[in-house]
Structure formats: structure tokens, C-alpha cells
Design a protein around this motif. Sequence first.
Motif, PDB file in Angstrom:
ATOM      1  N   PRO A  12       0.828  -1.210   0.000  1.00  0.00           N
ATOM      2  CA  PRO A  12       0.000   0.000   0.000  1.00  0.00           C
ATOM      3  C   PRO A  12       0.866   1.264   0.000  1.00  0.00           C
ATOM      4  O   PRO A  12       1.927   1.308   0.618  1.00  0.00           O
ATOM      5  N   LEU A  13       0.417   2.293  -0.694  1.00  0.00           N
ATOM      6  CA  LEU A  13       1.178   3.531  -0.801  1.00  0.00           C
ATOM      7  C   LEU A  13       1.314   4.256   0.529  1.00  0.00           C
ATOM      8  O   LEU A  13       2.323   4.910   0.769  1.00  0.00           O
ATOM      9  N   ASP A  14       0.303   4.139   1.404  1.00  0.00           N
ATOM     10  CA  ASP A  14       0.423   4.822   2.696  1.00  0.00           C
ATOM     11  C   ASP A  14       1.581   4.242   3.506  1.00  0.00           C
ATOM     12  O   ASP A  14       2.283   4.972   4.206  1.00  0.00           O
ATOM     13  N   PRO A  55       0.114   9.844   0.276  1.00  0.00           N
ATOM     14  CA  PRO A  55      -0.209   8.641  -0.488  1.00  0.00           C
ATOM     15  C   PRO A  55      -1.484   8.774  -1.310  1.00  0.00           C
ATOM     16  O   PRO A  55      -1.842   7.873  -2.057  1.00  0.00           O
ATOM     17  N   GLU A  56      -2.162   9.884  -1.196  1.00  0.00           N
ATOM     18  CA  GLU A  56      -3.389  10.109  -1.956  1.00  0.00           C
ATOM     19  C   GLU A  56      -3.047  10.553  -3.369  1.00  0.00           C
ATOM     20  O   GLU A  56      -2.038  11.225  -3.559  1.00  0.00           O
ATOM     21  N   GLY A  58      -3.731   7.485  -4.366  1.00  0.00           N
ATOM     22  CA  GLY A  58      -3.567   6.034  -4.364  1.00  0.00           C
ATOM     23  C   GLY A  58      -3.594   5.465  -5.764  1.00  0.00           C
ATOM     24  O   GLY A  58      -3.392   6.178  -6.749  1.00  0.00           O
ATOM     25  N   TYR A  59      -3.805   4.155  -5.863  1.00  0.00           N
ATOM     26  CA  TYR A  59      -3.858   3.455  -7.148  1.00  0.00           C
ATOM     27  C   TYR A  59      -2.593   3.693  -7.981  1.00  0.00           C
ATOM     28  O   TYR A  59      -2.653   3.870  -9.189  1.00  0.00           O
ATOM     29  N   VAL A  62       0.928   9.261  -6.120  1.00  0.00           N
ATOM     30  CA  VAL A  62       1.158   9.993  -4.869  1.00  0.00           C
ATOM     31  C   VAL A  62       1.045  11.482  -5.173  1.00  0.00           C
ATOM     32  O   VAL A  62       1.159  11.914  -6.323  1.00  0.00           O
TER      33      VAL A  62
END
Length: 104
Positions: A12-14, A55-56, A58-59, A62
Motif C-alpha cells: 500500500p502507498l500509505d 499517499p493520496e 492512491g492506485y 502519490v
Amino acid sequence: MPELWTPGMAGPLDELVSRIERRIESFRSEHGLETAAVSVELADGSLHRLATISPEPGYGFVTLCPHCHEGEPEEIIVPLGAIREIRIGPPDGEHRLGYSPPTA
């Protein structure tokens, strides 16, 4: 130029952003700095001095929030694969712009 290899797309990017922020904090602490300067070079060669990274949305994307010298604030939403390099160092110059991790 060979295809761009992007590490760690499975996670996950976060978590990735949290790890980058921990690395920034470790660098700052290890070197006794009040703040650290963080810059990101993108695949197109542009260099951005960051205030924050998110991290928003996402998908695989960033949001980079660079320091703005003049004009309106801006955010740059980039695919993770567009990031060529993240550089952490001591703040330099008169302005001494630093990175501010988001508040919880």
C-alpha cells in the motif's frame, strides 16, 4: 533507455509514504538537524523541493506538495513510476526550506 523499474508496487502507498517519512526523520535525528530538505526528481528531469508527500489519491499515484517561492500553492499528482530519485539532506541557503510530515 531501458524500461523504468519501480520497486514495491505490491504494498500500500500509505505504508511507502510512512517509510519515507521515517527515513527523513531518521536522517534528521542522526545528523542533529532541526529540519531536513527533501527533493524529488521526476523522470522528466524536473526537481521539486518538497514540503510534504501524500499517499493520496492512491492506485499507484502519490501527491507531491512542493515549496512555492511565488504565486499560489500547488500539488503535483504523479504515478509512482515517475519518481526517479528522492534526496534527503540538510537545509541549505538562506530560506532553509524543510519537510514537514503530516500531523496525525
